[in-house]
Design a protein around this motif. Structure first.
Motif, PDB file in Angstrom:
ATOM      1  N   THR A   1       0.852  -1.184   0.000  1.00 14.86           N
ATOM      2  CA  THR A   1       0.000   0.000   0.000  1.00 14.86           C
ATOM      3  C   THR A   1       0.883   1.228   0.000  1.00 14.86           C
ATOM      4  OG1 THR A   1      -1.726  -1.164   1.213  1.00 14.86           O
ATOM      5  CG2 THR A   1      -1.812   1.237   1.242  1.00 14.86           C
ATOM      6  N   TRP A   2       0.573   2.156  -0.881  1.00 17.14           N
ATOM      7  CA  TRP A   2       1.337   3.387  -1.034  1.00 17.14           C
ATOM      8  C   TRP A   2       0.416   4.574  -0.785  1.00 17.14           C
ATOM      9  CZ3 TRP A   2       6.424   2.552  -2.624  1.00 17.14           C
ATOM     10  CH2 TRP A   2       6.692   1.294  -3.124  1.00 17.14           C
ATOM     11  N   LYS A   3       0.891   5.590  -0.111  1.00 14.72           N
ATOM     12  CA  LYS A   3       0.153   6.834   0.058  1.00 14.72           C
ATOM     13  C   LYS A   3       0.672   7.822  -0.979  1.00 14.72           C
ATOM     14  CE  LYS A   3      -0.995   6.575   4.923  1.00 14.72           C
ATOM     15  NZ  LYS A   3      -2.412   6.371   4.716  1.00 14.72           N
ATOM     16  N   ARG A   4      -0.273   8.395  -1.735  1.00 13.02           N
ATOM     17  CA  ARG A   4       0.099   9.330  -2.789  1.00 13.02           C
ATOM     18  C   ARG A   4      -0.863  10.513  -2.797  1.00 13.02           C
ATOM     19  NH1 ARG A   4       4.230   6.901  -2.338  1.00 13.02           N
ATOM     20  NH2 ARG A   4       5.054   5.468  -3.864  1.00 13.02           N
ATOM     21  N   PHE A   5      -0.344  11.682  -3.165  1.00 13.52           N
ATOM     22  CA  PHE A   5      -1.185  12.862  -3.296  1.00 13.52           C
ATOM     23  C   PHE A   5      -1.901  12.841  -4.638  1.00 13.52           C
ATOM     24  CE2 PHE A   5       1.706  14.596  -0.055  1.00 13.52           C
ATOM     25  CZ  PHE A   5       0.756  15.064   0.840  1.00 13.52           C
ATOM     26  N   VAL A   6      -3.184  13.222  -4.615  1.00 15.98           N
ATOM     27  CA  VAL A   6      -4.009  13.289  -5.812  1.00 15.98           C
ATOM     28  C   VAL A   6      -4.639  14.672  -5.859  1.00 15.98           C
ATOM     29  CG1 VAL A   6      -6.012  12.337  -7.013  1.00 15.98           C
ATOM     30  CG2 VAL A   6      -4.493  10.812  -5.736  1.00 15.98           C
ATOM     31  N   LEU A   7      -4.500  15.336  -7.018  1.00 11.45           N
ATOM     32  CA  LEU A   7      -5.105  16.653  -7.213  1.00 11.45           C
ATOM     33  C   LEU A   7      -6.441  16.514  -7.918  1.00 11.45           C
ATOM     34  CD1 LEU A   7      -2.182  18.815  -8.675  1.00 11.45           C
ATOM     35  CD2 LEU A   7      -2.838  18.534  -6.295  1.00 11.45           C
ATOM     36  N   SER A   8      -7.418  17.306  -7.484  1.00  8.71           N
ATOM     37  CA  SER A   8      -8.659  17.460  -8.240  1.00  8.71           C
ATOM     38  C   SER A   8      -8.642  18.858  -8.847  1.00  8.71           C
ATOM     39  CB  SER A   8      -9.879  17.284  -7.330  1.00  8.71           C
ATOM     40  OG  SER A   8      -9.894  18.269  -6.318  1.00  8.71           O
ATOM     41  N   PHE A   9      -9.454  19.052  -9.875  1.00  5.32           N
ATOM     42  CA  PHE A   9      -9.466  20.322 -10.600  1.00  5.32           C
ATOM     43  C   PHE A   9     -10.892  20.837 -10.744  1.00  5.32           C
ATOM     44  CE2 PHE A   9      -5.874  17.816 -12.080  1.00  5.32           C
ATOM     45  CZ  PHE A   9      -4.831  18.681 -11.768  1.00  5.32           C
ATOM     46  N   THR A  10     -11.040  22.146 -10.859  1.00  7.85           N
ATOM     47  CA  THR A  10     -12.367  22.736 -10.999  1.00  7.85           C
ATOM     48  C   THR A  10     -12.915  22.576 -12.413  1.00  7.85           C
ATOM     49  OG1 THR A  10     -11.431  24.930 -11.436  1.00  7.85           O
ATOM     50  CG2 THR A  10     -11.962  24.412  -9.156  1.00  7.85           C
ATOM     51  N   GLU A  11     -12.057  22.409 -13.410  1.00  7.54           N
ATOM     52  CA  GLU A  11     -12.486  22.355 -14.808  1.00  7.54           C
ATOM     53  C   GLU A  11     -12.783  20.948 -15.323  1.00  7.54           C
ATOM     54  OE1 GLU A  11      -9.884  25.915 -14.176  1.00  7.54           O
ATOM     55  OE2 GLU A  11      -9.675  23.797 -13.731  1.00  7.54           O
ATOM     56  N   THR A  12     -12.435  19.913 -14.583  1.00  9.86           N
ATOM     57  CA  THR A  12     -12.623  18.541 -15.050  1.00  9.86           C
ATOM     58  C   THR A  12     -12.892  17.627 -13.860  1.00  9.86           C
ATOM     59  OG1 THR A  12     -11.626  16.695 -16.267  1.00  9.86           O
ATOM     60  CG2 THR A  12     -10.131  18.087 -15.017  1.00  9.86           C
ATOM     61  N   GLN A  13     -13.520  16.490 -14.134  1.00  9.73           N
ATOM     62  CA  GLN A  13     -13.760  15.507 -13.082  1.00  9.73           C
ATOM     63  C   GLN A  13     -12.583  14.552 -12.939  1.00  9.73           C
ATOM     64  OE1 GLN A  13     -17.546  13.697 -13.961  1.00  9.73           O
ATOM     65  NE2 GLN A  13     -18.650  15.388 -13.039  1.00  9.73           N
ATOM     66  N   LYS A  14     -11.631  14.619 -13.857  1.00 11.00           N
ATOM     67  CA  LYS A  14     -10.438  13.781 -13.772  1.00 11.00           C
ATOM     68  C   LYS A  14      -9.500  14.315 -12.695  1.00 11.00           C
ATOM     69  CE  LYS A  14     -11.084  10.979 -17.328  1.00 11.00           C
ATOM     70  NZ  LYS A  14     -10.987   9.540 -17.283  1.00 11.00           N
ATOM     71  N   ASN A  15      -8.774  13.412 -12.070  1.00 14.17           N
ATOM     72  CA  ASN A  15      -7.814  13.767 -11.028  1.00 14.17           C
ATOM     73  C   ASN A  15      -6.412  13.422 -11.499  1.00 14.17           C
ATOM     74  OD1 ASN A  15      -9.846  14.517  -9.127  1.00 14.17           O
ATOM     75  ND2 ASN A  15     -10.227  12.356  -8.784  1.00 14.17           N
ATOM     76  N   LEU A  16      -5.426  14.062 -10.895  1.00  9.72           N
ATOM     77  CA  LEU A  16      -4.028  13.827 -11.248  1.00  9.72           C
ATOM     78  C   LEU A  16      -3.293  13.235 -10.054  1.00  9.72           C
ATOM     79  CD1 LEU A  16      -1.589  14.242 -13.201  1.00  9.72           C
ATOM     80  CD2 LEU A  16      -1.273  16.469 -12.098  1.00  9.72           C
ATOM     81  N   LEU A  17      -2.750  12.035 -10.241  1.00  8.29           N
ATOM     82  CA  LEU A  17      -1.892  11.419  -9.241  1.00  8.29           C
ATOM     83  C   LEU A  17      -0.513  12.036  -9.391  1.00  8.29           C
ATOM     84  CD1 LEU A  17      -1.293   9.151  -7.154  1.00  8.29           C
ATOM     85  CD2 LEU A  17      -0.727   7.711  -9.107  1.00  8.29           C
ATOM     86  N   LEU A  18      -0.020  12.660  -8.345  1.00  7.55           N
ATOM     87  CA  LEU A  18       1.278  13.330  -8.447  1.00  7.55           C
ATOM     88  C   LEU A  18       2.415  12.328  -8.452  1.00  7.55           C
ATOM     89  CD1 LEU A  18       0.901  16.401  -6.085  1.00  7.55           C
ATOM     90  CD2 LEU A  18       0.588  16.279  -8.552  1.00  7.55           C
ATOM     91  N   ASN A  19       3.307  12.485  -9.415  1.00  8.72           N
ATOM     92  CA  ASN A  19       4.562  11.753  -9.370  1.00  8.72           C
ATOM     93  C   ASN A  19       5.626  12.736  -8.851  1.00  8.72           C
ATOM     94  OD1 ASN A  19       5.471  13.330 -11.550  1.00  8.72           O
ATOM     95  ND2 ASN A  19       4.933  11.780 -13.055  1.00  8.72           N
TER      96      ASN A  19
END
Length: 84
Positions: free
Chosen positions: A43-61
């Motif tokens: 199990t890994w903990k990772r930051f995920v960004l959400s955006f106001t313009e899209t429902q897609k999220n970005l997993l930060l590398n």
């Protein structure tokens, strides 16, 4: 936990978008969450960004997360409302 204490890896799912898909248009960070991902029995903990313009999220590398941290500071709670 600050960004420099954890960073993303190659955990892909339908709700996540790659940074390259966002690169041509600025988007506004709606929020940042620390999320658990499982890979190879770990199990890994990772930051995920959400955006106001899209429902897609970005997993930060490490690369894109470090760029955002360099621009807006290491405290991810201060990133909401910022453009990337």
């Amino acid at each position: 936990m600050s960004f420099t204490e954890t960073y993303g890896g190659d955990f892909l799912s339908p709700e996540l978008v790659k940074f390259e898909k966002l690169a041509n248009k600025p988007v506004t960070i709606g929020g940042v969450v620390l999320q658990d991902f499982e890979k190879n029995g770990r199990t890994w903990k990772r930051f995920v960004l959400s955006f106001t313009e899209t429902q897609k999220n970005l997993l930060l590398n490490k690369k894109n997360g470090s760029a955002i941290a360099d621009a807006y500071g290491d405290d991810e709670s201060q990133w909401a409302g910022r453009k990337v």
